[in-house]
Motif scaffolding. Structure first.
Motif, PDB file in Angstrom:
ATOM      1  N   ARG A 153       2.258 -14.803   0.538  1.00 52.47           N
ATOM      2  CA  ARG A 153       2.712 -13.616  -0.085  1.00 52.47           C
ATOM      3  C   ARG A 153       1.511 -12.779  -0.654  1.00 52.47           C
ATOM      4  N   LEU A 154       1.415 -11.405  -0.392  1.00 58.07           N
ATOM      5  CA  LEU A 154       0.306 -10.742  -0.643  1.00 58.07           C
ATOM      6  C   LEU A 154       0.644  -9.380  -1.636  1.00 58.07           C
ATOM      7  N   ASP A 155       0.056  -9.288  -2.732  1.00 55.39           N
ATOM      8  CA  ASP A 155       0.450  -8.141  -3.383  1.00 55.39           C
ATOM      9  C   ASP A 155      -0.897  -7.276  -3.285  1.00 55.39           C
ATOM     10  N   ILE A 156      -0.848  -5.929  -2.587  1.00 61.12           N
ATOM     11  CA  ILE A 156      -1.916  -5.311  -2.064  1.00 61.12           C
ATOM     12  C   ILE A 156      -2.207  -4.038  -3.117  1.00 61.12           C
ATOM     13  N   GLY A 157      -3.475  -3.977  -3.608  1.00 61.31           N
ATOM     14  CA  GLY A 157      -3.652  -2.846  -4.276  1.00 61.31           C
ATOM     15  C   GLY A 157      -4.946  -1.907  -3.452  1.00 61.31           C
ATOM     16  N   ALA A 168      -0.204   0.722  -3.939  1.00 60.77           N
ATOM     17  CA  ALA A 168       0.290  -0.596  -4.119  1.00 60.77           C
ATOM     18  C   ALA A 168       1.321  -0.992  -3.173  1.00 60.77           C
ATOM     19  N   ALA A 228       2.885  -4.582  -0.889  1.00 62.16           N
ATOM     20  CA  ALA A 228       3.288  -6.049  -0.711  1.00 62.16           C
ATOM     21  C   ALA A 228       3.387  -6.417   0.675  1.00 62.16           C
TER      22      ALA A 228
END
Length: 207
Positions: A45-49, A58, A60
């Motif tokens: 699981r990745l939170d992307i900025g 932003a 995910a």
């Protein structure tokens, strides 16, 4: 990033698995629900900025990763009817490999190792994706070899320092485990069976 590189090198994403198996996602889900095919070994699981000329953004993302050996396993499920037949295939392959190891002198002495209770636990761990994480292929042959090697290492390590025959058997079991155990993700190596039963044994017994 080191984890992602590891996963990309040693595993298939769900999409890659589907492509290589030439099946649809719904078919894979059906096999998993029927307890015939394994779950993924890693769920990322990745939170992307992101910052660019257009400003910040932003988002995910998520990805499932499967052992590459599962392509071969899924390919053998065609024509099988339900969990019982898939389990029977698993058991046959597991026991055939165990018989090979026994003939070569690398098999645990405990009779419970080939019991129904043990095989049932191995099947459950296989379906959970556990062995896709800790063996090279995730397939029954590597699972049997890994578990047999670990048991032999446990049996022989306490007396290997004073018994040349035990040390030779220990060395063979460590080499076997080295060949079938996964490299493990960077953050997992220190707690892995590879560290305990390959790296540490070689250091402790000068193997």
């Amino acid at each position: 990033m080191e984890l992602i590189r590891y996963l990309e090198r040693y595993f298939f994403t769900r999409e890659q698995l589907l492509d290589r198996c030439a099946i649809e996602g719904a078919q894979l889900a059906k096999l998993q629900a029927a307890r015939m095919a394994p779950a993924p070994s890693y769920r990322l699981r990745l939170d992307i900025g992101c910052d660019s000329f257009f400003g910040p953004w932003a988002g995910a993302a998520a990805a499932d990763y499967y052992a590459k050996g599962y392509v071969a396993w899924i390919g053998q499920l065609a024509g099988l009817d339900g969990e019982a037949q898939a389990r029977a295939l698993f058991d046959r392959r597991y026991m055939a490999r165990l018989d090979q190891l026994r003939a070569g002198g690398i098999a645990p002495s405990a009779p419970a190792f080939a019991s129904e209770e043990h095989l049932g636990a191995e099947w459950s761990a296989f379906l959970d994706g556990t062995y896709g994480l800790c063996t090279v292929s995730g397939l029954p042959e590597d699972i049997a070899a890994k578990e047999a090697a670990v048991e032999v290492i446990k049996e022989t390590a306490p007396v290997a320092a004073t018994n040349a025959q035990a040390k030779a058997r220990l060395s063979a079991a460590v080499d076997l485990l080295d060949s079938v155990a996964a490299p493990f993700a960077p953050h997992e190596v220190a707690r892995s069976s590879r560290q305990r039963y390959v790296n540490a044994m070689r250091e402790a017994h000068s193997l």
